[in-house]
Write an enzyme that holds these catalytic residues in place. Structure first.
Site, short mmCIF file in Angstrom:
data_model
loop_
_atom_site.label_atom_id
_atom_site.label_comp_id
_atom_site.label_asym_id
_atom_site.label_seq_id
_atom_site.Cartn_x
_atom_site.Cartn_y
_atom_site.Cartn_z
N LYS A 1 2.03 -2.59 6.84
CA LYS A 1 2.17 -2.69 5.37
C LYS A 1 3.84 -2.09 5.17
CE LYS A 1 -1.43 -3.88 3.50
NZ LYS A 1 -1.74 -4.91 2.61
N SER B 1 0.83 -1.15 -0.17
CA SER B 1 -0.14 0.08 0.21
C SER B 1 0.93 1.05 0.00
CB SER B 1 -0.65 -0.06 1.25
OG SER B 1 -1.40 1.32 1.43
N TYR C 1 -2.44 -0.45 10.54
CA TYR C 1 -2.37 -0.76 9.14
C TYR C 1 -1.06 -0.49 8.50
CZ TYR C 1 -3.59 -0.73 4.26
OH TYR C 1 -3.66 -0.90 2.82
#
Length: 205
Positions: A65, A49, A61
């Protein structure tokens, strides 16, 4: 994705789930399939991402990533001698269930109600509503609706003679997040902090 909220609102459990799924799960699947991929001189394509290049919000998150990016880089170099090509796809913000603003706001409100009064005082009682309105505006500006942009990157990584090491999907990724991730930290902070919701009293507590 896990809750997207200021770091001082969160517990270790809020970080654990997205890291377990997005990073540990990805590594686990890769390790189990790696012997077969090496035998076939195949390809590995992992989905990261732009949040793995630039931490735009707090929560598990982005760390998950960033971990995918690091794992993918070492994997690519380790597999080169075996003829295995490794690619990483870095989508920007797309309109999917992951970017469901209603769900994100509900998660934040649940966490907010459990915070100590001192922290709520620092942020101010109206913080949730003001921050949600600001993020909704930004989402409408930057969100991609054409999912085929990411799919085309996957297709190229899997079928082309010379796949790229990295693919960027989405206009926001190409013109904002990836270029910004390569700029000095001071510039990153200046731009990202301009979009932060003001606190009521950051020195309270």
């Amino acid at each position: 994705m896990g809750p997207s909220a200021p770091t001082d609102w969160l517990t270790i459990e809020h970080f654990r789930a997205p890291i377990e799924v997005n990073l540990i799960g990805l590594i686990n699947v890769t390790l189990h399939l790696l012997p077969l991929v090496k035998m076939a001189r195949g390809r590995l394509v992992n989905i990261s991402s732009t949040g793995g290049r630039l931490a735009v919000w707090g929560g598990g998150y982005c760390p998950s990533k960033f971990g995918v990016e690091g794992f993918n880089d070492s994997l690519r170099r380790d597999m080169k001698a075996f003829g295995v090509k490794v690619s990483c796809i870095e989508p920007g913000l797309f309109k999917t269930g992951l970017s469901n603003r209603k769900k994100i706001i509900q998660e934040r409100e649940t966490i907010w109600k459990q915070l100590p009064p001192a922290i709520r005082k620092q942020y101010g009682e109206g913080y949730i509503q003001k921050d949600a309105a600001k993020k909704e505006k930004l989402t409408q500006i930057f969100q991609n609706t054409d999912l085929s942009l990411a799919v085309k990157c996957m297709e190229h990584a899997l079928t082309s003679i010379h796949p790229h090491s990295r693919y960027t999907a989405g206009w926001d990724a190409k013109v904002l997040w990836i270029p910004l991730s390569n700029m000095p930290t001071a510039i990153q902070d200046f731009i990202l902090l301009r979009n932060k919701t003001e606190l009521a009293d950051p020195t309270a507590g």
